[in-house]
Design a protein around this motif. Structure first.
Motif, PDB file in Angstrom:
ATOM      1  N   GLY A 105      74.545  56.591  60.758  1.00 20.20           N
ATOM      2  CA  GLY A 105      73.925  56.558  61.587  1.00 20.20           C
ATOM      3  C   GLY A 105      73.165  55.647  62.369  1.00 20.20           C
ATOM      4  O   GLY A 105      72.359  55.561  62.607  1.00 20.20           O
ATOM      5  N   SER A 106      73.554  54.702  61.475  1.00 17.87           N
ATOM      6  CA  SER A 106      73.749  53.183  63.226  1.00 17.87           C
ATOM      7  C   SER A 106      74.723  53.204  63.828  1.00 17.87           C
ATOM      8  O   SER A 106      76.445  52.908  63.353  1.00 17.87           O
ATOM      9  CB  SER A 106      73.273  51.944  61.658  1.00 17.87           C
ATOM     10  OG  SER A 106      73.480  50.618  62.826  1.00 17.87           O
ATOM     11  N   ALA A 107      74.498  53.294  64.675  1.00 19.01           N
ATOM     12  CA  ALA A 107      76.222  52.619  66.150  1.00 19.01           C
ATOM     13  C   ALA A 107      75.365  50.756  66.075  1.00 19.01           C
ATOM     14  O   ALA A 107      76.584  50.523  67.052  1.00 19.01           O
ATOM     15  CB  ALA A 107      75.816  53.362  67.385  1.00 19.01           C
ATOM     16  N   GLU A 108      75.192  50.487  65.385  1.00 14.72           N
ATOM     17  CA  GLU A 108      75.303  48.799  65.866  1.00 14.72           C
ATOM     18  C   GLU A 108      76.676  48.325  64.879  1.00 14.72           C
ATOM     19  O   GLU A 108      77.074  47.413  66.248  1.00 14.72           O
ATOM     20  CB  GLU A 108      74.734  47.805  64.346  1.00 14.72           C
ATOM     21  CG  GLU A 108      73.334  48.299  64.938  1.00 14.72           C
ATOM     22  CD  GLU A 108      72.677  47.777  66.279  1.00 14.72           C
ATOM     23  OE1 GLU A 108      72.636  46.754  66.703  1.00 14.72           O
ATOM     24  OE2 GLU A 108      71.991  48.288  67.025  1.00 14.72           O
ATOM     25  N   GLY A 109      77.530  48.290  64.313  1.00 11.65           N
ATOM     26  CA  GLY A 109      79.025  48.031  64.186  1.00 11.65           C
ATOM     27  C   GLY A 109      79.557  48.525  65.982  1.00 11.65           C
ATOM     28  O   GLY A 109      81.086  47.699  66.404  1.00 11.65           O
ATOM     29  N   VAL A 110      79.849  49.949  65.831  1.00 15.16           N
ATOM     30  CA  VAL A 110      80.399  50.352  67.042  1.00 15.16           C
ATOM     31  C   VAL A 110      80.341  49.357  68.686  1.00 15.16           C
ATOM     32  O   VAL A 110      80.637  49.073  69.586  1.00 15.16           O
ATOM     33  CB  VAL A 110      80.355  51.974  66.906  1.00 15.16           C
ATOM     34  CG1 VAL A 110      80.680  52.165  68.664  1.00 15.16           C
ATOM     35  CG2 VAL A 110      80.804  52.391  66.591  1.00 15.16           C
TER      36      VAL A 110
END
Length: 178
Positions: A105-110
């Protein structure tokens, strides 16, 4: 697109496996366009009947169902069907990061990956433009080389922007909600 949706370890085949194991075609239908539902349903029914005939028939029936679902999925994307690919093909770094984002649910890595890659690419292209700008008065060929690099930089920026606002299959619709 990198090999993924049409691979044995991709989301379409994984959904097909879940559907066969659960005896519920509905588990794979979200991966096919509405116009392909009937064909997938008929293929599912045939596969389920054949699976009951033994291990060899089960293996063949499963493969038939995977091929059908992937073909119908690809047709819904407007893409050619080139068969079901083996598992483990290189997907590049973005697909696994996107899958992790969906799970977490987190786009931080992308975001971190893509922003770093974009910055490096923009800096490299602009650095080339800047280096060539110093020689535009040297000769017409030098000025042409500068113009090519400048246009390459500007078109690249435009393509990135266009890709960011394209629909899920590049249809020009926005990927944003609301």
């Amino acid at each position: 697109m990198p090999p993924h949706c049409d691979a044995m370890d991709g989301p379409v085949v994984k959904a097909a496996i879940r559907a066969l194991d659960a005896g519920d075609a509905g588990l794979v239908l979200p991966y096919v366009h509405e116009s392909g539902e009937k064909e997938v349903g008929e293929s599912f029914d045939r596969a389920m009947r054949a699976r009951a005939l033994g291990p060899d028939a089960r293996e063949l029936a499963d493969r038939y169902f995977f091929e059908t679902v992937v073909r119908v999925h690809r047709a819904g994307e407007g893409a050619p069907y080139t068969g079901v690919k083996p598992a483990g093909l290189p997907q590049g770094p973005a697909i696994p990061l996107a899958e992790q984002a969906v799970e977490s649910g987190s786009a931080e890595g992308v975001y971190a990956f893509l922003s770093r890659e974009l910055k490096e690419e923009l800096d490299s292209r602009l650095g080339n433009v800047t280096a060539l700008a110093a020689h535009t008065d040297d000769s017409v060929p030098a000025a042409r080389e500068y113009v090519e690099a400048m246009l390459d930089f500007e078109v690249f920026a435009h393509r990135v922007h266009t890709a960011m606002h394209a629909g899920s299959h590049g249809d020009g619709t926005t990927g944003r909600q609301g």
